[in-house]
Structures are given as C-alpha cells and as structure tokens.
Design a protein around this motif. Sequence first.
Motif, PDB file in Angstrom:
ATOM      1  N   SER A   1       4.881   2.856 -11.666  1.00  0.00           N
ATOM      2  CA  SER A   1       3.713   2.279 -10.996  1.00  0.00           C
ATOM      3  C   SER A   1       3.816   0.763 -11.025  1.00  0.00           C
ATOM      4  O   SER A   1       4.637   0.194 -11.758  1.00  0.00           O
ATOM      5  CB  SER A   1       2.418   2.706 -11.698  1.00  0.00           C
ATOM      6  OG  SER A   1       2.369   2.160 -13.009  1.00  0.00           O
TER       7      SER A   1
ATOM      8  N   GLU B   1       0.818  -1.210   0.000  1.00  0.00           N
ATOM      9  CA  GLU B   1       0.000   0.000   0.000  1.00  0.00           C
ATOM     10  C   GLU B   1       0.854   1.264   0.000  1.00  0.00           C
ATOM     11  O   GLU B   1       0.435   2.296  -0.529  1.00  0.00           O
ATOM     12  CB  GLU B   1      -0.961  -0.037   1.182  1.00  0.00           C
ATOM     13  CG  GLU B   1      -1.989  -1.161   1.014  1.00  0.00           C
ATOM     14  CD  GLU B   1      -3.039  -1.211   2.106  1.00  0.00           C
ATOM     15  OE1 GLU B   1      -4.111  -1.770   1.849  1.00  0.00           O
ATOM     16  OE2 GLU B   1      -2.775  -0.699   3.210  1.00  0.00           O
TER      17      GLU B   1
ATOM     18  N   ASN C   1       1.383   2.257  -3.507  1.00  0.00           N
ATOM     19  CA  ASN C   1       0.149   2.551  -4.246  1.00  0.00           C
ATOM     20  C   ASN C   1      -0.514   1.314  -4.844  1.00  0.00           C
ATOM     21  O   ASN C   1      -1.169   1.397  -5.892  1.00  0.00           O
ATOM     22  CB  ASN C   1       0.423   3.588  -5.348  1.00  0.00           C
ATOM     23  CG  ASN C   1       0.910   4.907  -4.793  1.00  0.00           C
ATOM     24  OD1 ASN C   1       0.361   5.410  -3.808  1.00  0.00           O
ATOM     25  ND2 ASN C   1       1.935   5.473  -5.402  1.00  0.00           N
TER      26      ASN C   1
END
Length: 317
Positions: free
Chosen positions: A163, A90, A93
């Motif tokens: 990401s 977490e 992300n």
Amino acid sequence: MALSLAAHTHNLVLLSTTKTIAIGHGRTKSRRADSMVVKMAVTYEEGQLKRPKWGGETPLSRLVGALISFKPLSALLKLGARQVLISTAEKNNIPWREMRREILESDVYKEFERIQNPSIIYPDYYLSPFHAYDEGNLSWLAAAEAEPATMSIARRAMPDASSAEEADQVMRGNWLQAIQQHHLQHSGNSMISDILDIGCSVGVTTRFLADNFPLANVTGLDLSPYFLSVAQFKEKKRAPRKNAIKWIHANGEDTGLPSKSYDLVSIAYVFHECPERAIVNIVKEAFRLLRPGGTLALTDQAPESKVIQVCFHFFND
C-alpha cells in the motif's frame, strides 16, 4: 553543485543504500561498505546525481523552456500532466480527489491567520510556477494535494509495497532509523531534544519525526502559510502529543532562530525545488542552528533514477 567546507571544522557524511563516502576538511576518503547503513526492505536502484538532459543550460533545456513559456501550450501540458498523476494515484488506491476535497471543504482556512507571518519577503524563485501550479506552493490547491502527491511518489518508489502507507513507512522509517543510529554513534550519546524540519510542507516528515522522537520538541518550518495551515489542521485532528509540534512560517535560508538551538535538523525532499544559491544558504543556516554533536539529515530524489534514491547527509560536529 560545489559546497565548500573550508570555513567549517566539521565532518560531512553521505550515506546511501549501498555505500558511504566520508568527506572531512575538504578531502574525500575512499568509498567503502559500511555496516551502519540500514538494511532496506526492498532493493534500490542507484541514481546518478546529475541533471536530466533537459535541465540546466543546454539547447534542449532552452527549447523545453520556450515551449513551457507559451501559455496556451503550457496550460494544456500542465492539465494533461495533472490528470495522469491523479489517475495513476487513484489506480494505486491513493484517494487523491477525496483527500483534496477533505481539505478544501474543511475549516483549514481558519489556521491561515494564526500561521502566516505577514512580514515574510518571498525569494524570487519561490514566486515562480512549478509542480503544475501557477502560484507554486502559495495556493490552497497545492497545499490540499501535497500529501496525496507525496504518497504517490512513495508508492512509485516502492512498487512491491502492499500500500501507499507501507511504502511511506519503509522510505521514512529506514531514514529515521539511520538518523538514530548515526546520532548515537557520532554525537557522544547526546539526546535529541530539539528537532527542526526545514521545508516541512504539510508536515508529513515532521509527524514522522515527532512519532519517532516523542520526548523531543519538534518544529516544522516552511515558506508556504498554506502548507503550514494544512499541517496544523491535520495535527489538530489527531490525539494530542505530550510535546505539540510547533509550526513556523519562515525562510529556511534565514530562519531568524537562535544559533545552536537544535540537535537534529531535517531537510526532506526540498533541495530538488531550490536553485543552487538557496541550497547553499539553507545548508549554512542548518549548520548555524545545530548544537555541537548535532545531526543534519537530508533526503531527496535523484532525477535520473527510475525510482527515488534515498540519500542521507549527516553533519556532525
């Protein structure tokens, strides 16, 4: 692990990010640079493909095993490990708890009866606790957390990615590109029309394969009906494909599928969870399922590498 090729007249090629080792008819050829290796978006660390110090039959491994077998301590260790894993995800992300809740509070359970093969006899190793789940892969919690866990692994392996999604695209995208290049070069220009993904889990790799080969018939096979239920549930939520993915609840060691039925057999992040006898059986089964000119593609992780070392094993008839 030693794998004898004496019974086969095929060639086995190992591709890593930096070198190629060709093995044919029991002889190992010299190492060389190979232009067929896909140029990666990031620099990878070479991993040593051997057991960690706490693995295997060593005094340390027996001590670790004894500690883990003490249930109160084992439960505490698993709880702590899970919390660290979730927290780390977490912070990067990856919405672990949200993704888990979306599955557990959905209608995924309706898929179970459609997927489950009640005649399956699970091998002993598959019934043992692992990955911090007492039921192993035979639980809804493990199935609900499989995809965020996969994203976490990719993110850790690709720290420079922007990401988790980009990290996964880089890892699997380069792997898929290598499959295409190898198949084109060594399969006599045969089309990849039928694909089998053994140990498909919740279908992450299977969906990548279906996206990359949109005209192929793609099948995901796994021993966990829970994972397959999640895979089918997720697939139903996306736009329909021209060729829908087929999900099969079966044992990769003995699939029951017809011989010479597939142009590509994929085994992604499976073998690190299997005992040696299972690995040998799965590879033999993959050989049986491949058509002449077919490709066997394997990717897994090296336990001693700081990041996942992506390797590609190709089988060519």
